[in-house]
Structure formats: structure tokens, C-alpha cells
Design a protein around this motif. Structure first.
Motif, PDB file in Angstrom:
ATOM      1  N   ILE A  60       0.863  -1.177   0.000  1.00  0.00           N
ATOM      2  CA  ILE A  60       0.000   0.000   0.000  1.00  0.00           C
ATOM      3  C   ILE A  60       0.897   1.223   0.000  1.00  0.00           C
ATOM      4  N   PHE A  61       0.612   2.149  -0.902  1.00  0.00           N
ATOM      5  CA  PHE A  61       1.336   3.419  -0.973  1.00  0.00           C
ATOM      6  C   PHE A  61       0.326   4.534  -0.742  1.00  0.00           C
ATOM      7  N   SER A  62       0.684   5.508   0.103  1.00  0.00           N
ATOM      8  CA  SER A  62      -0.256   6.578   0.406  1.00  0.00           C
ATOM      9  C   SER A  62       0.485   7.829   0.882  1.00  0.00           C
ATOM     10  N   TYR A  63      -0.096   8.976   0.549  1.00  0.00           N
ATOM     11  CA  TYR A  63       0.413  10.238   1.087  1.00  0.00           C
ATOM     12  C   TYR A  63      -0.142  10.491   2.487  1.00  0.00           C
ATOM     13  N   GLY A  64      -1.160   9.734   2.869  1.00  0.00           N
ATOM     14  CA  GLY A  64      -1.784   9.938   4.172  1.00  0.00           C
ATOM     15  C   GLY A  64      -1.835   8.653   4.979  1.00  0.00           C
ATOM     16  N   ASN A  65      -2.752   8.606   5.907  1.00  0.00           N
ATOM     17  CA  ASN A  65      -2.900   7.473   6.802  1.00  0.00           C
ATOM     18  C   ASN A  65      -3.484   6.277   6.053  1.00  0.00           C
ATOM     19  N   TYR A  66      -2.794   5.178   6.059  1.00  0.00           N
ATOM     20  CA  TYR A  66      -3.206   3.975   5.329  1.00  0.00           C
ATOM     21  C   TYR A  66      -3.639   2.844   6.267  1.00  0.00           C
ATOM     22  N   LYS A  67      -3.682   3.093   7.564  1.00  0.00           N
ATOM     23  CA  LYS A  67      -3.922   2.016   8.527  1.00  0.00           C
ATOM     24  C   LYS A  67      -5.279   1.334   8.355  1.00  0.00           C
ATOM     25  N   ILE A  83      -3.256 -16.642   4.542  1.00  0.00           N
ATOM     26  CA  ILE A  83      -2.603 -16.624   5.846  1.00  0.00           C
ATOM     27  C   ILE A  83      -1.654 -15.436   5.872  1.00  0.00           C
ATOM     28  N   SER A  84      -1.843 -14.573   6.849  1.00  0.00           N
ATOM     29  CA  SER A  84      -0.978 -13.411   7.004  1.00  0.00           C
ATOM     30  C   SER A  84       0.359 -13.857   7.583  1.00  0.00           C
ATOM     31  N   LEU A  85       1.444 -13.482   6.924  1.00  0.00           N
ATOM     32  CA  LEU A  85       2.782 -13.854   7.388  1.00  0.00           C
ATOM     33  C   LEU A  85       3.352 -12.732   8.253  1.00  0.00           C
ATOM     34  N   PRO A  86       4.166 -13.081   9.241  1.00  0.00           N
ATOM     35  CA  PRO A  86       4.685 -12.064  10.175  1.00  0.00           C
ATOM     36  C   PRO A  86       5.861 -11.274   9.599  1.00  0.00           C
ATOM     37  N   THR A  87       5.662 -10.714   8.422  1.00  0.00           N
ATOM     38  CA  THR A  87       6.745  -9.981   7.767  1.00  0.00           C
ATOM     39  C   THR A  87       6.300  -8.596   7.319  1.00  0.00           C
ATOM     40  N   ASP A  88       5.256  -8.053   7.952  1.00  0.00           N
ATOM     41  CA  ASP A  88       4.779  -6.723   7.585  1.00  0.00           C
ATOM     42  C   ASP A  88       5.869  -5.685   7.819  1.00  0.00           C
ATOM     43  N   GLY A  89       5.805  -4.625   7.043  1.00  0.00           N
ATOM     44  CA  GLY A  89       6.769  -3.543   7.221  1.00  0.00           C
ATOM     45  C   GLY A  89       6.128  -2.202   6.927  1.00  0.00           C
ATOM     46  N   ASP A  90       6.585  -1.175   7.620  1.00  0.00           N
ATOM     47  CA  ASP A  90       6.126   0.188   7.406  1.00  0.00           C
ATOM     48  C   ASP A  90       7.334   1.014   7.001  1.00  0.00           C
ATOM     49  N   LEU A  91       7.238   1.645   5.829  1.00  0.00           N
ATOM     50  CA  LEU A  91       8.356   2.413   5.287  1.00  0.00           C
ATOM     51  C   LEU A  91       7.888   3.808   4.888  1.00  0.00           C
ATOM     52  N   GLU A  94      11.365   8.285   0.679  1.00  0.00           N
ATOM     53  CA  GLU A  94      11.853   9.670   0.706  1.00  0.00           C
ATOM     54  C   GLU A  94      11.719  10.353  -0.655  1.00  0.00           C
ATOM     55  N   ASP A  95      12.002   9.636  -1.738  1.00  0.00           N
ATOM     56  CA  ASP A  95      11.978  10.258  -3.065  1.00  0.00           C
ATOM     57  C   ASP A  95      10.570  10.637  -3.523  1.00  0.00           C
ATOM     58  N   THR A  96       9.562   9.846  -3.183  1.00  0.00           N
ATOM     59  CA  THR A  96       8.187  10.126  -3.609  1.00  0.00           C
ATOM     60  C   THR A  96       7.337  10.739  -2.499  1.00  0.00           C
ATOM     61  N   LYS A  97       7.843  10.705  -1.260  1.00  0.00           N
ATOM     62  CA  LYS A  97       7.121  11.195  -0.081  1.00  0.00           C
ATOM     63  C   LYS A  97       5.882  10.348   0.236  1.00  0.00           C
ATOM     64  N   LEU A  98       5.899   9.098  -0.184  1.00  0.00           N
ATOM     65  CA  LEU A  98       4.793   8.177   0.064  1.00  0.00           C
ATOM     66  C   LEU A  98       5.091   7.269   1.245  1.00  0.00           C
ATOM     67  N   TYR A  99       4.058   7.037   2.058  1.00  0.00           N
ATOM     68  CA  TYR A  99       4.154   5.996   3.079  1.00  0.00           C
ATOM     69  C   TYR A  99       3.916   4.666   2.375  1.00  0.00           C
ATOM     70  N   HIS A 100       4.599   3.632   2.840  1.00  0.00           N
ATOM     71  CA  HIS A 100       4.585   2.346   2.144  1.00  0.00           C
ATOM     72  C   HIS A 100       4.400   1.238   3.177  1.00  0.00           C
ATOM     73  N   LYS A 101       3.300   0.510   3.050  1.00  0.00           N
ATOM     74  CA  LYS A 101       3.006  -0.627   3.930  1.00  0.00           C
ATOM     75  C   LYS A 101       3.209  -1.905   3.120  1.00  0.00           C
ATOM     76  N   ILE A 102       4.029  -2.813   3.654  1.00  0.00           N
ATOM     77  CA  ILE A 102       4.295  -4.104   3.013  1.00  0.00           C
ATOM     78  C   ILE A 102       3.587  -5.181   3.817  1.00  0.00           C
ATOM     79  N   MET A 103       2.818  -6.025   3.116  1.00  0.00           N
ATOM     80  CA  MET A 103       2.145  -7.149   3.765  1.00  0.00           C
ATOM     81  C   MET A 103       2.381  -8.402   2.917  1.00  0.00           C
ATOM     82  N   ARG A 104       2.677  -9.491   3.595  1.00  0.00           N
ATOM     83  CA  ARG A 104       2.894 -10.756   2.879  1.00  0.00           C
ATOM     84  C   ARG A 104       1.910 -11.807   3.382  1.00  0.00           C
TER      85      ARG A 104
END
Length: 120
Positions: A60-67, A83-91, A94-104
Motif C-alpha cells: 500500500i502506498f499513500s500520502y496519508g494514513n493507510y492504517k 494466511i498473514s505472514l509475520p513480515t509486515d513492514g512500514d516504510l 523519501e523520493d516520492t514522499k509516500l508511506y509504504h506498507k508491506i504485507m505478505r
């Protein structure tokens, strides 16, 4: 995965969903990218492959709150057998100013049903 991500519970929050990479000309403040990381044969019996297991990533990429969107994606896919894997990440990109949520996730697809007739 494409069909499952296009579930109304997700598209009511975000309808910009792309396989692998969002096209550069497409404008969106919030969007989802998805891909299959690997797929492999799994669960063998009687010399037959019973299932295929897929490992998937949803970004998920967003300029705002993506929760809320992230929780909706997770709940929707889990309700569909992922099945949700325990490898989520929140990034933060910097170059695009986007928040980035990774889910596997992983998903098993049954391809062979083993049946046996018993006689007494």
C-alpha cells in the motif's frame, strides 16, 4: 489475488489496484500493488501433488494514513483463506514522499483431491 483484492470492502476505500507496479501516468494519492513472490508444489500423498502454495506481497502506498486500508486488506484476505505472514513492514519513500506498507501472505490452492473407497 486480483479478484480477492477487488472485493467491495477494499475497493470502497481504495480502487486503484495494480499488478506489480503502478503505471507512471496513473495518478493516485493511495494505491495498492500486488505480486506473486513464489509458487511451489506442496502437500504430497500417493505420489501426487495435492496443493500449490503461493507466497504473495501486497504493498500500500499513500500520502496519508493507510492504517484502515491495511487492516481492511488483511481482514478481507484472511476471510478468503489467505494466511498473514509475520513480515509486515512500514516504510517511508523519501523520493516520492509516500508511506509504504508491506504485507505478505500465503495461500494454498487445492489441485488434487485424494479419494479412496473403502469396502468392508
Amino acid at each position: 489475488l486480483k479478484k480477492d483484492l477487488n472485493d467491495e470492502t477494499i475497493t470502497s476505500i481504495c480502487n486503484k489496484i495494480f499488478y506489480y507496479i503502478k503505471p507512471e501516468q496513473e495518478k493516485a494519492d493511495t494505491y495498492i500493488e500486488y505480486r506473486i513472490l513464489t509458487e511451489r508444489e506442496s502437500d504430497f500423498a500417493g505420489n501426487k501433488n495435492l496443493t500449490e502454495t503461493y507466497y504473495l506481497q501486497v504493498d500500500i502506498f499513500s500520502y496519508g494514513n493507510y492504517k484502515k486500508l491495511a487492516q481492511t486488506v488483511k481482514n478481507t484476505l484472511k476471510s478468503k483463506g489467505y494466511i498473514s505472514l509475520p513480515t509486515d513492514g512500514d516504510l517511508y519513500e523519501e523520493d516520492t514522499k509516500l508511506y509504504h506498507k508491506i504485507m505478505r501472505f500465503s495461500y494454498k490452492k487445492f489441485i488434487y483431491i485424494l479419494t479412496r473407497i473403502f469396502t468392508i
